[in-house]
Scaffold this motif. Structure first.
Motif, PDB file in Angstrom:
ATOM      1  N   GLY A  35       9.580  -8.033   8.064  1.00  8.56           N
ATOM      2  CA  GLY A  35       9.033  -7.202   7.188  1.00  8.56           C
ATOM      3  C   GLY A  35       7.712  -8.085   6.574  1.00  8.56           C
ATOM      4  N   ILE A  36       7.707  -9.234   6.358  1.00 13.62           N
ATOM      5  CA  ILE A  36       6.683  -9.764   5.733  1.00 13.62           C
ATOM      6  C   ILE A  36       5.454  -9.675   6.619  1.00 13.62           C
ATOM      7  CG2 ILE A  36       5.502 -11.881   4.920  1.00 13.62           C
ATOM      8  CD1 ILE A  36       8.507 -12.806   3.958  1.00 13.62           C
ATOM      9  N   LEU A  37       5.725 -10.020   8.084  1.00  8.73           N
ATOM     10  CA  LEU A  37       4.810  -9.637   9.105  1.00  8.73           C
ATOM     11  C   LEU A  37       3.988  -8.210   8.988  1.00  8.73           C
ATOM     12  CD1 LEU A  37       3.648 -11.497  11.456  1.00  8.73           C
ATOM     13  CD2 LEU A  37       5.043 -10.283  12.924  1.00  8.73           C
ATOM     14  N   LEU A  38       4.990  -7.101   8.846  1.00  4.16           N
ATOM     15  CA  LEU A  38       4.343  -5.930   8.686  1.00  4.16           C
ATOM     16  C   LEU A  38       3.877  -5.520   7.401  1.00  4.16           C
ATOM     17  CD1 LEU A  38       7.615  -4.054  10.354  1.00  4.16           C
ATOM     18  CD2 LEU A  38       5.513  -4.514  11.329  1.00  4.16           C
ATOM     19  N   PHE A  39       3.910  -6.327   6.335  1.00  3.91           N
ATOM     20  CA  PHE A  39       3.406  -6.240   5.077  1.00  3.91           C
ATOM     21  C   PHE A  39       1.974  -6.564   5.299  1.00  3.91           C
ATOM     22  CE2 PHE A  39       2.279  -7.927   0.576  1.00  3.91           C
ATOM     23  CZ  PHE A  39       2.409  -6.531   0.042  1.00  3.91           C
ATOM     24  N   ALA A  40       1.813  -7.831   5.953  1.00  2.00           N
ATOM     25  CA  ALA A  40       0.361  -8.151   6.232  1.00  2.00           C
ATOM     26  C   ALA A  40      -0.446  -7.253   6.955  1.00  2.00           C
ATOM     27  CB  ALA A  40       0.243  -9.730   7.081  1.00  2.00           C
ATOM     28  N   LEU A  41       0.242  -6.229   7.885  1.00  2.00           N
ATOM     29  CA  LEU A  41      -0.374  -5.192   8.509  1.00  2.00           C
ATOM     30  C   LEU A  41      -0.669  -4.048   7.500  1.00  2.00           C
ATOM     31  CD1 LEU A  41      -1.433  -3.917  11.271  1.00  2.00           C
ATOM     32  CD2 LEU A  41       1.045  -2.946  11.290  1.00  2.00           C
ATOM     33  N   ALA A  42       0.216  -3.907   6.689  1.00  2.14           N
ATOM     34  CA  ALA A  42      -0.136  -2.962   5.782  1.00  2.14           C
ATOM     35  C   ALA A  42      -1.382  -3.337   4.791  1.00  2.14           C
ATOM     36  CB  ALA A  42       1.497  -2.504   4.892  1.00  2.14           C
ATOM     37  N   ILE A  43      -1.243  -4.472   4.397  1.00  3.77           N
ATOM     38  CA  ILE A  43      -2.265  -5.016   3.467  1.00  3.77           C
ATOM     39  C   ILE A  43      -3.775  -4.754   3.775  1.00  3.77           C
ATOM     40  CG2 ILE A  43      -3.467  -6.851   2.182  1.00  3.77           C
ATOM     41  CD1 ILE A  43      -1.014  -5.699   0.813  1.00  3.77           C
ATOM     42  N   GLY A  44      -3.886  -5.045   5.258  1.00  2.35           N
ATOM     43  CA  GLY A  44      -5.087  -4.751   6.185  1.00  2.35           C
ATOM     44  C   GLY A  44      -5.554  -3.260   6.279  1.00  2.35           C
ATOM     45  N   SER A  45      -4.305  -2.537   6.349  1.00  2.00           N
ATOM     46  CA  SER A  45      -4.834  -0.948   6.737  1.00  2.00           C
ATOM     47  C   SER A  45      -5.103  -0.304   5.278  1.00  2.00           C
ATOM     48  CB  SER A  45      -3.540  -0.488   7.217  1.00  2.00           C
ATOM     49  OG  SER A  45      -3.097  -1.085   8.417  1.00  2.00           O
ATOM     50  N   ILE A  46      -4.513  -0.664   4.340  1.00  2.00           N
ATOM     51  CA  ILE A  46      -4.784  -0.144   2.989  1.00  2.00           C
ATOM     52  C   ILE A  46      -6.241  -0.537   2.634  1.00  2.00           C
ATOM     53  CG2 ILE A  46      -4.229  -0.153   0.671  1.00  2.00           C
ATOM     54  CD1 ILE A  46      -1.338  -0.375   1.195  1.00  2.00           C
ATOM     55  N   GLY A  47      -6.451  -1.726   2.971  1.00  2.00           N
ATOM     56  CA  GLY A  47      -7.823  -1.930   2.721  1.00  2.00           C
ATOM     57  C   GLY A  47      -8.970  -1.289   3.348  1.00  2.00           C
ATOM     58  N   GLY A  48      -8.642  -1.251   4.963  1.00  2.00           N
ATOM     59  CA  GLY A  48      -9.389  -0.298   5.597  1.00  2.00           C
ATOM     60  C   GLY A  48      -9.592   1.131   5.257  1.00  2.00           C
ATOM     61  N   ARG A  57     -11.832  15.021   1.210  1.00  2.00           N
ATOM     62  CA  ARG A  57     -10.422  15.450   1.238  1.00  2.00           C
ATOM     63  C   ARG A  57      -9.606  15.136   2.397  1.00  2.00           C
ATOM     64  NH1 ARG A  57      -9.597  20.009  -2.192  1.00  2.00           N
ATOM     65  NH2 ARG A  57      -7.903  20.963  -0.668  1.00  2.00           N
ATOM     66  N   VAL A  58     -10.079  15.030   3.328  1.00  2.00           N
ATOM     67  CA  VAL A  58      -9.530  14.181   4.659  1.00  2.00           C
ATOM     68  C   VAL A  58      -9.154  12.730   4.216  1.00  2.00           C
ATOM     69  CG1 VAL A  58      -9.730  13.725   6.924  1.00  2.00           C
ATOM     70  CG2 VAL A  58     -10.302  15.927   6.105  1.00  2.00           C
ATOM     71  N   GLY A  59     -10.238  12.147   3.588  1.00  2.00           N
ATOM     72  CA  GLY A  59     -10.091  10.732   3.449  1.00  2.00           C
ATOM     73  C   GLY A  59      -8.710  10.629   2.279  1.00  2.00           C
ATOM     74  N   ILE A  60      -8.848  11.380   1.317  1.00  2.00           N
ATOM     75  CA  ILE A  60      -7.688  11.161   0.324  1.00  2.00           C
ATOM     76  C   ILE A  60      -6.471  11.434   1.082  1.00  2.00           C
ATOM     77  CG2 ILE A  60      -6.908  12.378  -1.842  1.00  2.00           C
ATOM     78  CD1 ILE A  60      -9.379  10.494  -2.516  1.00  2.00           C
ATOM     79  N   VAL A  61      -6.187  12.468   1.825  1.00  2.00           N
ATOM     80  CA  VAL A  61      -4.999  12.784   2.447  1.00  2.00           C
ATOM     81  C   VAL A  61      -4.415  11.604   3.223  1.00  2.00           C
ATOM     82  CG1 VAL A  61      -3.634  14.339   3.965  1.00  2.00           C
ATOM     83  CG2 VAL A  61      -5.005  15.189   2.013  1.00  2.00           C
ATOM     84  N   ALA A  62      -5.752  11.095   3.896  1.00  2.00           N
ATOM     85  CA  ALA A  62      -5.297   9.841   4.788  1.00  2.00           C
ATOM     86  C   ALA A  62      -4.870   8.861   3.792  1.00  2.00           C
ATOM     87  CB  ALA A  62      -6.475   9.208   5.420  1.00  2.00           C
ATOM     88  N   VAL A  63      -5.390   8.577   2.718  1.00  2.00           N
ATOM     89  CA  VAL A  63      -4.892   7.526   2.079  1.00  2.00           C
ATOM     90  C   VAL A  63      -3.328   7.564   1.643  1.00  2.00           C
ATOM     91  CG1 VAL A  63      -4.821   6.366  -0.506  1.00  2.00           C
ATOM     92  CG2 VAL A  63      -7.115   6.897   0.835  1.00  2.00           C
ATOM     93  N   PHE A  64      -3.201   8.925   1.224  1.00  2.00           N
ATOM     94  CA  PHE A  64      -1.489   9.214   0.874  1.00  2.00           C
ATOM     95  C   PHE A  64      -0.875   8.992   2.170  1.00  2.00           C
ATOM     96  CE2 PHE A  64      -3.098  11.578  -2.721  1.00  2.00           C
ATOM     97  CZ  PHE A  64      -1.981  11.585  -3.672  1.00  2.00           C
ATOM     98  N   GLY A  65      -1.117   9.275   3.374  1.00  2.00           N
ATOM     99  CA  GLY A  65      -0.327   9.292   4.600  1.00  2.00           C
ATOM    100  C   GLY A  65      -0.396   7.959   5.097  1.00  2.00           C
ATOM    101  N   TYR A  66      -1.381   7.341   5.249  1.00  2.00           N
ATOM    102  CA  TYR A  66      -1.589   6.209   5.852  1.00  2.00           C
ATOM    103  C   TYR A  66      -0.681   4.954   4.922  1.00  2.00           C
ATOM    104  CZ  TYR A  66      -3.619   7.807   9.952  1.00  2.00           C
ATOM    105  OH  TYR A  66      -3.856   8.607  11.253  1.00  2.00           O
ATOM    106  N   SER A  67      -1.097   5.105   3.545  1.00  2.00           N
ATOM    107  CA  SER A  67      -0.409   4.362   2.772  1.00  2.00           C
ATOM    108  C   SER A  67       1.164   4.191   2.872  1.00  2.00           C
ATOM    109  CB  SER A  67      -0.833   4.364   1.187  1.00  2.00           C
ATOM    110  OG  SER A  67      -2.217   4.065   1.051  1.00  2.00           O
ATOM    111  N   SER A  68       1.693   5.522   3.030  1.00  2.00           N
ATOM    112  CA  SER A  68       3.004   5.528   2.958  1.00  2.00           C
ATOM    113  C   SER A  68       3.511   5.225   4.329  1.00  2.00           C
ATOM    114  CB  SER A  68       3.315   7.200   2.666  1.00  2.00           C
ATOM    115  OG  SER A  68       4.956   7.383   3.032  1.00  2.00           O
ATOM    116  N   MET A  69       2.814   5.323   5.482  1.00  2.00           N
ATOM    117  CA  MET A  69       3.200   4.760   6.729  1.00  2.00           C
ATOM    118  C   MET A  69       3.130   3.525   6.945  1.00  2.00           C
ATOM    119  SD  MET A  69       1.392   5.868  10.249  1.00  2.00           S
ATOM    120  CE  MET A  69       1.800   7.551  10.120  1.00  2.00           C
TER     121      MET A  69
END
Length: 416
Positions: free
Chosen positions: A57-70, A353-365
């Motif tokens: 889970g911690i390893l995947l959290f690192a992936l999530a942090i980078g992805s949210i930054g992207g 709008r695509v970018g905003i929905v992407a933030v919702f979707g990918y942040s959750s994912m």
């Protein structure tokens, strides 16, 4: 608006709309291929690094942090580099990061090193994903057809190939390092080939680029989303379905191995069944939506997905595990691409709008898998999936309102 007025000129510079469309198909495929290669070998990475469930889970959290930054920096990258150069650099860094991840895991056995690389991997993956969705929405507007679900199907094609090859590599005992290195090189080489025919939109003029890259501008846009009720509903719907997809992407293989007693290779095939069903839903979902409407289709698919999650949790036999994964994948197949397409269906503000929905979707994912990791450590992964079922149920309550919003049609030709 200055950016919109330049778009028709750029469209004329492309070799053809068909070549443009096919290039985006290929880029979606490569991103899915890269992602599934990592997911399919996650059990082997866990063994190599000697990780507990919480450590994963911690390893995947690192992936999530980078992805949210992207996700946060994607608008600035797009403004400064343009679509073509932005996607090209993204694919080059994506392939290199995957190859380096395999080397660090296999040769050094360094968890800290793997987490560091996953931050970079997540950053370039999500930034590239936003840019290819923006260009995909532009393809829809140019051709007058609903294509984003099919583009996401090509992402799923890539995940199927990656999952099957990952399962084969696991069965043959191929080291993670060589598996990731070969795929990384393919991503870079094929990325350079496909990127030739993307839109090639030039970066905005300097004063526009400065505004797009400024943190204040980004946060103002994000805060402004909360005043757009229709966009909020679309974003929440996509977030719920993306949560179900993201947790399956990262935890189906481990749950199959740890809780259902599958081998690593068989667990990878369960993930392959999930993405195969998701691909089928995205291929045939567009025509089905045109016939009976997107609200009915999304609610029906969501119910199938909810049933699949419950069946996977309670599965009494291997066939039920595979059936649950199939229904889970089918149920979550259309929410993300249809939500992106609906968000893009705006005469002047589609890319934002695509970018905003992407933030919702990918942040959750991306946040979902680490959360499941912490819950799985204490209650078991299968029990943690109960949270996924609950969120999907709440999403089903949101979906009719999100899709019934006035003018919320996924067909781009209605707003051209």
């Amino acid at each position: 608006m200055p950016r919109q007025s330049a778009a028709p000129v750029e469209l004329d510079r492309r070799p053809s709309n068909t070549a443009w469309r096919n290039s985006i198909f290929g880029i979606f495929f490569l991103c899915g291929f890269a992602f599934a290669t990592w997911v399919a070998r996650l059990p082997a990475v866990r063994v190599q690094l000697d990780l507990s469930t919480a450590d994963v889970g911690i390893l995947l959290f690192a992936l999530a942090i980078g992805s949210i930054g992207g996700l946060a920096f994607a608008p600035g990258i797009l403004a400064r580099l343009g679509i073509r150069r932005g996607i090209m650099l993204g694919l080059l860094f994506l392939g290199a990061a995957l190859a380096l991840l395999g080397a660090v895991t296999e040769m050094l056995g360094s968890t800290v090193g793997a987490m560091t690389i996953l931050v970079v991997y997540g950053f370039v993956f999500s930034a590239t994903d936003v840019m290819m969705n923006v260009d995909g929405a532009a393809v829809e507007r140019s051709l007058g057809k609903t294509l984003l679900p099919l583009m996401h199907a090509f992402f799923s094609f890539g995940t199927i190939i990656g999952a099957v090859l990952g399962a084969g590599a696991a069965r043959l005992g191929i080291d993670v390092m060589w598996n990731f290195a070969i795929v990384g090189v393919l991503i870079m080489a094929l990325g350079l080939y496909f990127v030739r025919n993307v839109s090639g939109l030039e970066p905005p003029r300097p004063h526009d680029a400065d505004r797009a890259a400024a943190p204040e501008s980004w946060w103002r846009r994000l805060i402004g989303t909360f005043r757009d009720g229709r966009l909020m509903l679309i974003g929440l719907m996509v977030a719920g379905l993306a949560f179900a997809e993201g947790t399956a992407n990262d935890w189906l293989t481990i749950a199959s191995v740890d809780d259902h007693g599958f081998s690593e290779a068989s667990g990878a095939l369960v993930f392959g069944a999930f993405v195969a069903a998701m691909t089928a839903g995205r291929i045939f979902g567009g025509p089905l939506i045109d016939r009976i409407g997107h609200k009915r289709v999304l609610v029906f698919m969501g119910l199938l997905g909810l049933g699949g999650i419950v069946l996977f949790i309670l599965a009494p036999a291997p066939w039920a595990v595979f059936t649950g994964a199939l229904l889970w994948g089918l149920g979550g197949s259309l929410g993300f691409p249809v939500g992106m397409s609906v968000a893009a269906a705006h005469p002047t503000d589609g890319p934002r709008r695509v970018g905003i929905v992407a933030v919702f979707g990918y942040s959750s994912m991306l946040i979902g898998p680490p959360v499941l990791g912490f819950l799985g450590e204490h209650y078991g992964v299968l029990n943690a999936f109960i949270l996924v079922a609950g969120i999907l149920l709440m999403t089903l309550l949101i979906t009719p309102k999100a899709t019934a919003a006035p003018g919320a049609s996924p067909k781009p030709q209605r707003v051209d």
